[in-house]
Design an enzyme around this catalytic site. Structure first.
Site, PDB file in Angstrom:
ATOM      1  N   THR A  98      -2.507   9.643   2.689  1.00  0.00           N
ATOM      2  CA  THR A  98      -3.799   9.471   2.031  1.00  0.00           C
ATOM      3  C   THR A  98      -4.737   8.883   3.077  1.00  0.00           C
ATOM      4  O   THR A  98      -4.611   7.727   3.468  1.00  0.00           O
ATOM      5  CB  THR A  98      -3.698   8.537   0.815  1.00  0.00           C
ATOM      6  OG1 THR A  98      -2.859   9.163  -0.162  1.00  0.00           O
ATOM      7  CG2 THR A  98      -5.072   8.287   0.200  1.00  0.00           C
ATOM      8  N   LYS A 173      -7.829  13.675  -3.682  1.00  0.00           N
ATOM      9  CA  LYS A 173      -7.015  12.455  -3.828  1.00  0.00           C
ATOM     10  C   LYS A 173      -7.902  11.243  -4.098  1.00  0.00           C
ATOM     11  O   LYS A 173      -7.525  10.337  -4.849  1.00  0.00           O
ATOM     12  CB  LYS A 173      -6.174  12.235  -2.564  1.00  0.00           C
ATOM     13  CG  LYS A 173      -5.300  10.968  -2.584  1.00  0.00           C
ATOM     14  CD  LYS A 173      -4.227  11.017  -3.670  1.00  0.00           C
ATOM     15  CE  LYS A 173      -3.447   9.709  -3.769  1.00  0.00           C
ATOM     16  NZ  LYS A 173      -2.460   9.516  -2.707  1.00  0.00           N
ATOM     17  N   LYS A 241      -6.807   0.006   0.077  1.00  0.00           N
ATOM     18  CA  LYS A 241      -7.094   0.876   1.223  1.00  0.00           C
ATOM     19  C   LYS A 241      -7.678   2.197   0.759  1.00  0.00           C
ATOM     20  O   LYS A 241      -8.692   2.682   1.273  1.00  0.00           O
ATOM     21  CB  LYS A 241      -5.807   1.098   2.030  1.00  0.00           C
ATOM     22  CG  LYS A 241      -5.970   1.926   3.312  1.00  0.00           C
ATOM     23  CD  LYS A 241      -5.715   3.411   3.154  1.00  0.00           C
ATOM     24  CE  LYS A 241      -4.276   3.740   2.873  1.00  0.00           C
ATOM     25  NZ  LYS A 241      -4.037   5.224   2.859  1.00  0.00           N
TER      26      LYS A 241
END
Length: 256
Positions: A98, A173, A241
């Protein structure tokens, strides 16, 4: 059977690489920054391990990565002894990290120059999804590379979709993480409110989960939230994050 490399044997990558070897039946070489983890994987699953990303990627049909962030990804691809320097023409690099859409586009352009394909392919489903080979994979890249890679990706996935050109997998995502974080926060606040109000949380959830408030998070997370158990599953630091990536992209595209 394809010749495959997998780089990054963390909570997600370790079982994903295992599915490529055992379920997919591929010849798998692994690389991990901590060599002991790679040695443990080989002892468990067979295959082989390499001391550098370049040696892992050499002469492979498909090279996978699942690392921490943009900097880690650049390190294993275009850094010293990076995989991109050793990949053969016509191969496909599949990145399950990711990361930002920006780094995905950067690496896709570099791969094109070098004569091989690149797919940004972040996953959703958490540790359980990785262990059960039931991840959702959101892919950005060229159709031809996707068509070649999908049968291999299928070894660890229940859903694989091409979302658009390079970076589209990462953008999808980001939406996934925004939606999950909102639901988790709302559920946690609702349970906290109910406890403060003196209600039986199990009774509350049994009723409201059957209506419009119901969700996967409610079904699968309310018991542990109610019990104050949080030391498992997807780490808060990683979600922070991921949401940082979302906020940076929102600054670029004007989303508020």
């Amino acid at each position: 059977m394809a010749k495959v490399a997998f780089m990054g044997l963390g909570v997600m990558g370790y079982p994903m690489a295992g599915h490529l070897k055992n379920k997919g039946g591929h010849d798998v070489t692994v690389y991990n920054r901590t060599a002991a983890k790679a040695e443990k994987w080989v002892a468990e699953h067979g295959g082989s391990h390499a001391p550098t990303p370049a040696e892992a990627a050499a002469d492979k049909d498909f090279v996978f990565s699942c690392v921490g962030n943009d900097d880690d990804l650049r390190s294993v691809t275009i850094g010293d002894n990076g995989a991109f320097g050793a990949m053969k023409k016509g191969a496909v690099f599949i990145d399950n990290t990711t990361a930002s859409a920006e780094v995905a586009r950067e690496l896709a352009a570099e791969a094109e120059k070098r004569g091989f394909g690149f797919l940004d392919a972040p996953v959703s489903g958490g540790q359980a999804g990785a262990e059960n080979g039931a991840l959702t994979v959101m892919v950005g890249g060229e159709q031809a590379a996707f068509d070649r890679a999908k049968p291999v990706i299928d070894a660890y996935a229940k859903m694989v979709g091409l979302m658009g050109p390079a970076g589209s997998g990462q953008l999808t995502k980001m939406i996934n993480q925004i939606c999950i974080a909102g639901l988790v926060q709302g559920l946690a606040e609702g349970i906290h409110f109910g406890k403060k109000a003196g209600l039986d949380i199990e009774k509350v959830i049994d009723v409201i989960s059957k209506g419009a408030a119901g969700s996967w998070q409610m079904d699968n997370r309310h018991k542990t939230m109610n019990a104050g158990k949080y030391d498992f599953g997807f780490a808060v630091d990683w979600m922070r994050k991921d949401l940082g990536i979302c906020l940076a992209e929102a600054d670029r595209n004007g989303a508020k």
